[in-house]
Design a protein around this motif. Structure first.
Motif, mmCIF file in Angstrom:
data_model
loop_
_atom_site.group_PDB
_atom_site.id
_atom_site.type_symbol
_atom_site.label_atom_id
_atom_site.label_comp_id
_atom_site.label_asym_id
_atom_site.label_seq_id
_atom_site.Cartn_x
_atom_site.Cartn_y
_atom_site.Cartn_z
ATOM 1 N N LEU A 243 0.908 -1.082 0.026
ATOM 2 C CA LEU A 243 -0.098 0.128 -0.138
ATOM 3 C C LEU A 243 0.840 1.216 0.172
ATOM 4 O O LEU A 243 0.270 2.430 0.296
ATOM 5 N N GLY A 244 2.248 1.106 -0.280
ATOM 6 C CA GLY A 244 3.148 2.459 -0.275
ATOM 7 C C GLY A 244 4.088 2.537 0.578
ATOM 8 O O GLY A 244 4.947 3.569 0.455
ATOM 9 N N ALA A 245 4.103 2.052 1.765
ATOM 10 C CA ALA A 245 4.859 2.269 2.730
ATOM 11 C C ALA A 245 6.270 2.019 2.410
ATOM 12 O O ALA A 245 6.506 1.071 1.572
ATOM 13 N N ASP A 246 7.319 2.636 3.124
ATOM 14 C CA ASP A 246 8.617 2.192 3.115
ATOM 15 C C ASP A 246 8.867 1.277 4.074
ATOM 16 O O ASP A 246 8.974 1.590 5.274
ATOM 17 N N VAL A 247 9.262 -0.058 3.614
ATOM 18 C CA VAL A 247 9.195 -1.081 4.724
ATOM 19 C C VAL A 247 10.719 -1.518 4.856
ATOM 20 O O VAL A 247 11.264 -1.883 3.937
ATOM 21 N N ILE A 248 11.363 -1.352 5.898
ATOM 22 C CA ILE A 248 12.701 -1.985 6.150
ATOM 23 C C ILE A 248 12.770 -3.051 7.088
ATOM 24 O O ILE A 248 12.233 -2.848 8.192
ATOM 25 N N LYS A 249 13.207 -4.195 6.539
ATOM 26 C CA LYS A 249 13.192 -5.319 7.261
ATOM 27 C C LYS A 249 14.598 -5.672 7.876
ATOM 28 O O LYS A 249 15.679 -5.506 7.029
ATOM 29 N N ILE A 250 14.572 -5.480 9.330
ATOM 30 C CA ILE A 250 15.864 -5.546 9.939
ATOM 31 C C ILE A 250 15.889 -7.324 10.417
ATOM 32 O O ILE A 250 15.104 -7.771 11.015
ATOM 33 N N GLU A 251 16.964 -7.869 9.709
ATOM 34 C CA GLU A 251 16.912 -9.364 9.974
ATOM 35 C C GLU A 251 18.103 -9.921 10.002
ATOM 36 O O GLU A 251 19.334 -9.491 9.801
ATOM 37 N N VAL B 137 5.956 -13.353 1.561
ATOM 38 C CA VAL B 137 5.677 -12.150 2.495
ATOM 39 C C VAL B 137 6.490 -11.280 2.709
ATOM 40 O O VAL B 137 6.677 -10.489 3.798
ATOM 41 N N ASN B 138 7.880 -11.189 1.940
ATOM 42 C CA ASN B 138 8.824 -10.008 1.969
ATOM 43 C C ASN B 138 8.750 -9.128 0.897
ATOM 44 O O ASN B 138 9.740 -8.510 0.910
ATOM 45 N N ARG B 139 7.976 -9.144 0.091
ATOM 46 C CA ARG B 139 8.293 -8.336 -1.246
ATOM 47 C C ARG B 139 7.985 -6.534 -0.724
ATOM 48 O O ARG B 139 7.339 -6.383 0.439
ATOM 49 N N ASN B 140 8.277 -5.608 -1.439
ATOM 50 C CA ASN B 140 8.277 -4.241 -1.259
ATOM 51 C C ASN B 140 8.772 -3.890 0.175
ATOM 52 O O ASN B 140 8.286 -3.160 0.765
ATOM 53 N N LYS B 141 9.968 -4.581 0.284
ATOM 54 C CA LYS B 141 10.809 -4.117 1.734
ATOM 55 C C LYS B 141 12.294 -4.021 0.991
ATOM 56 O O LYS B 141 12.608 -4.704 0.044
ATOM 57 N N ARG B 142 12.944 -3.563 1.977
ATOM 58 C CA ARG B 142 14.405 -3.534 1.923
ATOM 59 C C ARG B 142 14.998 -4.244 3.086
ATOM 60 O O ARG B 142 14.620 -3.993 4.277
ATOM 61 N N SER B 143 15.981 -5.077 2.837
ATOM 62 C CA SER B 143 16.433 -5.786 3.979
ATOM 63 C C SER B 143 17.846 -5.147 4.465
ATOM 64 O O SER B 143 18.784 -4.957 3.544
#
Length: 386
Positions: free
Chosen positions: A35-43, A67-73
């Motif tokens: 839905l457009g959010a900037d999602v940063i996955k800390i992993e 389950v982890n598209r539209n994210k930056r890892s």
């Protein structure tokens, strides 16, 4: 081959830090990314969604890709003091944090809501766990199956099927994912009005119990009870898809006219005249017997013929979708619900579409699921310039 898009959605400008693992938290964060959010996955490499079969690149499993598209890892070891400090700095730039770590682990890392809100008072902090934090079960391990049991879902299955089976889908995780999303969105509305952030607790067991009881509380809505728990129609033996002449279909006559039209189409005028389907409504006590008659009559026509009959007479009906052939189904294909895209490391993959349609600010798939730590340098460079 479908191309990715750079279109932004209604959550453009919202930053989400995904500190969660497996499915519940990551799926919620992905929806916000869609839905457009900037999602940063800390992993770290310990994420269960990355464990299992992969085509070429370790960690790039089907579950992770879903389950982890539209994210930056960003790869950070939260047990390392320096890297934890970097993570805390990133969280200081966020609107939302989603986590399903146990409370003890969060305390040891200095990542409880109270720790983070001091530096970022507008933060929305969504903490998902198996059981309520103020209960004696707080902190206990919880998996989808344990939550299905603790929420009454296994009892529902036992009463309907005669076996205490788990549903063959991770329902508790995914219902809780959706609950995280709507709770976070409500908290963002409140923050936009007042400037006030807050902690949200999403206990899986409470969430699924509330979900189950909508129809299954039934007669126990009243005090004292005016009947049994359990929604009569879905607890009926024989409440299942039926075999047609050439396959399987869900055919659900709902009212007396539906039943009469169904039996007539099956060549059973005797059943169309049955008193049980000629009153003002179908009695719930007759559901089981009528379900057996539907099963008996359904092989009279092919699935396509039933589809035509049911459309003509407004009888609820759907062919049973075979997952192996879902991408060939016209409804799925035309709605772009399962499109082929080119992943940078995995090559052609099927991407699950975004089911919600916004007239003005549509969601989009802008990034496919990242390789572990893929975006660390980019994100930390941005952090250094803030």
């Amino acid at each position: 081959m479908t191309e990715l898009t750079g279109a932004t959605g209604p959550l453009d400008g919202v930053r989400v830090i995904d500190l969660s693992t497996v499915v519940m938290g990551p799926y919620a964060a992905q929806i916000m990314g869609d839905l457009g959010a900037d999602v940063i996955k800390i992993e770290s490499p310990a994420d269960t969604a990355r464990v299992g079969h992969y085509r070429t690149t370790p960690g790039m499993t089907p579950l992770h890709l879903n389950v982890n598209r539209n994210k930056r890892s960003v790869a950070l070891n939260l047990k390392d003091e320096t890297e934890r400090a970097t993570a805390l700095e990133l969280i200081g730039t966020a609107d939302v944090v989603i986590t399903n770590m146990r409370p003890g682990a969060l305390s040891r890392l200095g990542m409880n809501y109270e720790d983070l809100a001091e530096a970022n008072p507008g933060l929305i902090y969504a903490h998902a766990q198996g059981f309520r934090g103020d209960s004696e079960l707080a902190g206990h391990a919880a998996y989808d199956e344990t939550v299905q049991a603790a929420s009454g879902l296994v009892d529902i299955a036992n009463r309907a099927l005669g076996k205490p089976v788990y549903l063959p889908t991770i329902l508790a995780d995914k219902v809780s994912s959706l609950t995280i999303v709507y709770s976070v969105l409500a908290a963002l509305v409140h923050r936009d009005r007042t400037g006030q952030g807050q902690r949200i607790e999403i206990p899986m067991t409470d969430t699924l119990l509330a979900f189950n009881l909508v129809e299954h509380l039934a007669g126990h809505v009243f005090e004292p009870p005016q009947g049994q728990t359990g929604f009569a129609l879905s607890m009926t033996k024989g409440h299942q898809a039926v075999r047609t002449k050439d396959g399987f279909a869900c055919v659900i006559p709902y009212n007396p006219q539906n039943f009469r039209d169904f039996f007539a189409a099956a060549g059973r005028p005797d059943l169309a005249a049955d008193p049980r389907v000629n009153g003002p409504a179908v009695d719930s006590a007759d559901h089981e017997a009528l379900a057996a008659l539907i099963e008996e009559c359904a092989p009279a026509l092919t699935t396509a013929e039933w589809a035509e009959v049911c459309a003509k007479h407004s009888i609820p009906m759907a062919p049973v979708l075979e997952l192996d052939r879902a991408h060939e189904d016209p409804y799925v294909r035309d709605g772009h619900l399962l499109d082929t895209v080119e992943h940078p490391t995995e090559g052609p993959i099927r991407a699950i579409g975004i089911p919600v349609r916004f007239a003005v600010t549509p969601g989009s798939i802008r990034r496919l699921a990242p390789v572990p730590g893929q975006d660390t340098a980019e994100v930390l460079a941005e952090l250094a310039t803030r």
